[in-house]
Design a protein around this motif. Structure first.
Motif, PDB file in Angstrom:
ATOM      1  N   GLN A 166      -5.769  16.582  24.289  1.00 57.12           N
ATOM      2  CA  GLN A 166      -6.488  16.752  25.560  1.00 57.12           C
ATOM      3  C   GLN A 166      -6.925  18.201  25.736  1.00 57.12           C
ATOM      4  OE1 GLN A 166      -3.342  14.815  27.805  1.00 57.12           O
ATOM      5  NE2 GLN A 166      -4.757  13.208  28.457  1.00 57.12           N
ATOM      6  N   LYS A 167      -6.031  19.131  25.384  1.00 51.32           N
ATOM      7  CA  LYS A 167      -6.394  20.556  25.485  1.00 51.32           C
ATOM      8  C   LYS A 167      -7.546  20.904  24.568  1.00 51.32           C
ATOM      9  CE  LYS A 167      -1.928  22.384  26.954  1.00 51.32           C
ATOM     10  NZ  LYS A 167      -0.610  22.506  26.304  1.00 51.32           N
ATOM     11  N   LEU A 168      -7.591  20.298  23.389  1.00 53.64           N
ATOM     12  CA  LEU A 168      -8.636  20.601  22.403  1.00 53.64           C
ATOM     13  C   LEU A 168      -9.933  19.858  22.690  1.00 53.64           C
ATOM     14  CD1 LEU A 168      -6.445  20.451  19.168  1.00 53.64           C
ATOM     15  CD2 LEU A 168      -7.580  22.484  20.071  1.00 53.64           C
ATOM     16  N   GLY A 169      -9.906  18.975  23.683  1.00 49.16           N
ATOM     17  CA  GLY A 169     -11.114  18.217  23.999  1.00 49.16           C
ATOM     18  C   GLY A 169     -11.298  16.991  23.128  1.00 49.16           C
ATOM     19  N   ALA A 183      -9.015  13.293  29.914  1.00 50.72           N
ATOM     20  CA  ALA A 183      -7.925  13.467  30.873  1.00 50.72           C
ATOM     21  C   ALA A 183      -7.210  12.126  31.092  1.00 50.72           C
ATOM     22  CB  ALA A 183      -8.472  13.996  32.189  1.00 50.72           C
ATOM     23  N   GLU A 209      -1.148  15.414  24.405  1.00 51.30           N
ATOM     24  CA  GLU A 209      -1.372  16.541  25.314  1.00 51.30           C
ATOM     25  C   GLU A 209      -2.191  17.627  24.617  1.00 51.30           C
ATOM     26  OE1 GLU A 209       2.227  17.568  27.553  1.00 51.30           O
ATOM     27  OE2 GLU A 209       1.468  19.639  27.583  1.00 51.30           O
ATOM     28  N   GLU A 210      -1.849  17.889  23.356  1.00 48.76           N
ATOM     29  CA  GLU A 210      -2.597  18.892  22.599  1.00 48.76           C
ATOM     30  C   GLU A 210      -4.048  18.441  22.393  1.00 48.76           C
ATOM     31  OE1 GLU A 210      -1.430  21.031  18.534  1.00 48.76           O
ATOM     32  OE2 GLU A 210      -2.590  19.185  18.322  1.00 48.76           O
TER      33      GLU A 210
END
Lengths: 432, 432
Positions: free
Chosen positions: B188-191, B195, B185-186
């Protein structure tokens, strides 16, 4: 696919690399033909001693006593120069080959470091290739990587472990605690060091390679004379112990950086953080890190010497010739290489480790630190190992970032103190 | 040097890599012209959404709504395919470009993994280049290294960390002790993760790259369907703790080996010795180790993804085209690539780590070890963590070298035991 259209090689110099190159061509004939679109054949050879057993059959090849005449006159497309040395016969062979319109492939780092720009101009004017993949870091395809694979980047820095002999010695010293001289002797017995080890252990070999890499990376003429060179003879087991304590490993690094003020090229023992990728490169392995503006940091590592790896690099250059692949010798046309713009070592900025042997009496540390203060060098730590009023003791200190010029004043000042009994040993610290 | 003779690019797909490629060409115009002997110019672009702000000025370029029409008709020498996907538009763009006599440069690993041999045959028949340096390991020039730099060698093995997302997740899990889902999840947030992360975390992306590397290394047609693929979803913090205890790190490796019985290609979580060079490769960095018969082991590492590194690789291919440098697409002519000769995973030999969750009651360990004995699999160690008669506990074991086939029988047998409450987690051990 091998046949009448084979690319023909004349090999000058039949030491281990020459014999290895012949062995590779024998072993991989079909593969090379598939990869280059035409076969590779040795047609002529030259060496000093015709009778020596080299483990390969030389009878199919025309023998030449005179390698320069061979380069000029033999039936060949490519002259492979494996004699070595920056001048003399090796240079004459390459010049004769280029003059006669033959491509040149060489493993000769000294030659390219001293005469690379002039040879590149001659080769490009004559429309022939000059390949030297084997001159830097053995089998690692670092020349091609910088010249073609990373060609979309402005290279800011290239540094690495460029001499396997030194890296072997430093690795062994660390793992066994033995002193330099003892490990060197063992390396000589194992064939990892020459009978006269000075080119390796004094840093000259690494400097040759660094000057070549810097030219390729920055698009400047090879500038060997500007390389600041220090070797590893003064590294003591104690330095390695202290490095461990401080979280470093000691490596002989070649470092070239392009700055707004000029190009810095230096070879010296360096303390690198123990968790830096380059710190994990042990033994005779070489490694080169290149930093480009788009690609970031890229590291290539592998065998830096030996018959097989060096022959692999020689053949990579031969296959480029065979397949008709051409690139400017130093990545950009030789007549567009910039003039050297060296940044003098005195203007280097960085942190330092210094080891002193001093008479253990009151006030010594105060005297030493006063010298640093006088030259505005900021100390990070100072450690005295042991106490003994009869014998000299070791004191080591590390500094914050300072200039080399200031540091040289500090070292002169410290060396002039009565209590300091031998010249300080200096190792630069590099955290980048 | 830039001028009428510039090499003209049509770019299909303007995501981060497309925009990065345009930015690189703008930033390095003179440098590229010096290195390639001619300028590089974008002439046409195509993407789904014309209005999106990509941080680069598209107004100088001809806009095409239809990338296939662009590939066929635009005023260009090279079509750069950055759309992605193994089939559909991306494939149509490359086929149209080749059919129209244009060179193709692509970053599309799925396309090359699925259709590489057919596209290579078409490109070679049409006399155009097909470059895919950007498809494997981002900015690392590994394709050129294997195809040209190491071309004098028979490659025996190529393996590496080919997916930065997985390596980032495994590095974070080890450093923070957090579970897979939380770190994903982290990421994904950082790119660092998409998704829909399945292509990355299930090992498909690494398998695409491995199949391409294997084709180049061994001279066989790309054979993606034979790659054995396992991802990292089942790796638990406990596995990482046990790996530490046993002296390993867990990495998602792609491994291709040429054996007398066939070619083994596999992607799976792997325990590697903590002091192996590849174990030091952390975060989003990629690394590829190639073992050749003359050169030995060579490791290349660097940024495996991102706009800058990928653009660097795209441009390396473009510069080869611009400079007229040609090599067979997969190192040997496509019509001479061998047919795939896969070694089935069942015949893989190696050591295994297995973690079980079992009800902690007398006789469980005896039942488990009996299964191993029945299939002649030799156990190296077994460890039970904790004791709790109410709750399931974790048991891990490691085996000596055995066959995958025997091991699959063992796992089925263990999974059938009453006391075993979830399917075993398996991680292969690789000490080479």
């Amino acid at each position: 696919m091998a046949g009448q259209d084979r690319v023909k090689l004349a090999i000058a110099g039949l030491g281990t690399v020459g014999a290895g190159t012949i062995a590779l061509i024998e072993a991989q004939g079909d593969l090379l033909a598939d990869r280059a679109g035409r076969g590779v054949a040795v047609t002529a050879v030259s060496a000093r001693d015709r009778s020596r057993d080299r483990g390969v059959d030389l009878s199919p090849f025309a023998w030449w006593d005179d390698p320069v005449a061979m380069a000029r006159e033999a039936d060949c497309d490519v002259v492979v120069e494996l004699i070595g040395g920056s001048d003399g016969v090796a240079k004459a062979v390459c010049e004769a080959a280029i003059g006669a319109g033959r491509h040149v492939v060489t493993a000769n780092k000294a030659l390219i470091a001293h005469h690379g720009a002039a040879l590149a101009r001659a080769a490009e004017a004559g429309g022939v290739s000059l390949g030297f993949e084997a001159a830097v870091a053995g089998g690692i395809p670092i020349i091609k990587a910088i010249r073609e694979g990373l060609a979309g980047n402005r290279i800011e820095r290239v540094h690495g472990i460029l001499n396997g002999t030194c890296n072997y010695i430093l690795t062994e010293m660390r793992e066994t605690g033995r002193p330099f001289a003892e490990v060197l002797e063992e390396a000589q017995k194992l064939g990892y060091a020459e009978a006269d080890p000075s080119f390796d252990v004094d840093g000259v070999d690494a400097a040759h390679k660094l000057a070549i890499l810097a030219s390729l990376a920055f698009g400047t003429e090879v500038d060997f004379t500007s390389v600041h060179i220090e070797g590893i003879r003064r590294i003591a087991p104690l330095d390695i112990d202290f490095a461990d304590e401080l979280g470093f490993k000691i490596k002989l690094l070649g470092i070239a950086e392009k700055t707004a003020e000029g190009i810095s090229q230096r070879v010296h023992p360096t303390m690198v953080p123990v968790d830096a990728p380059i710190a994990a490169v042990e033994g005779v392995t070489n490694a080169v890190e290149t930093v480009g503006d788009f690609v970031g940091a890229t590291v290539l590592q592998g065998a830096g010497a030996g018959a097989g790896p060096t022959a692999s690099a020689v053949i990579a250059d031969v296959l480029d010739v065979a397949a008709g692949r051409r690139a400017p010798v130093f990545g950009v046309p030789a007549d567009r290489l910039s003039a050297p713009a060296p940044l003098p070592m005195a203007r280097h900025e960085g942190a330092y480790y210094v080891r002193l042997r001093v008479i253990d009496r009151p006030g010594v540390i105060a005297d030493v630190t006063a010298v640093l203060r006088d030259h505005k060098v900021s100390m990070e730590s100072i450690i005295q190992r042991g106490r003994d009023p009869e014998e000299p003791v070791d004191v080591v200190m590390t500094t914050h970032d300072t200039s080399e010029a200031a540091m040289q004043h500090v070292l002169a000042g410290i060396d002039g103190l009565d209590a300091v009994v031998e010249p300080p040993t200096v190792i630069r610290i590099d955290r980048s």
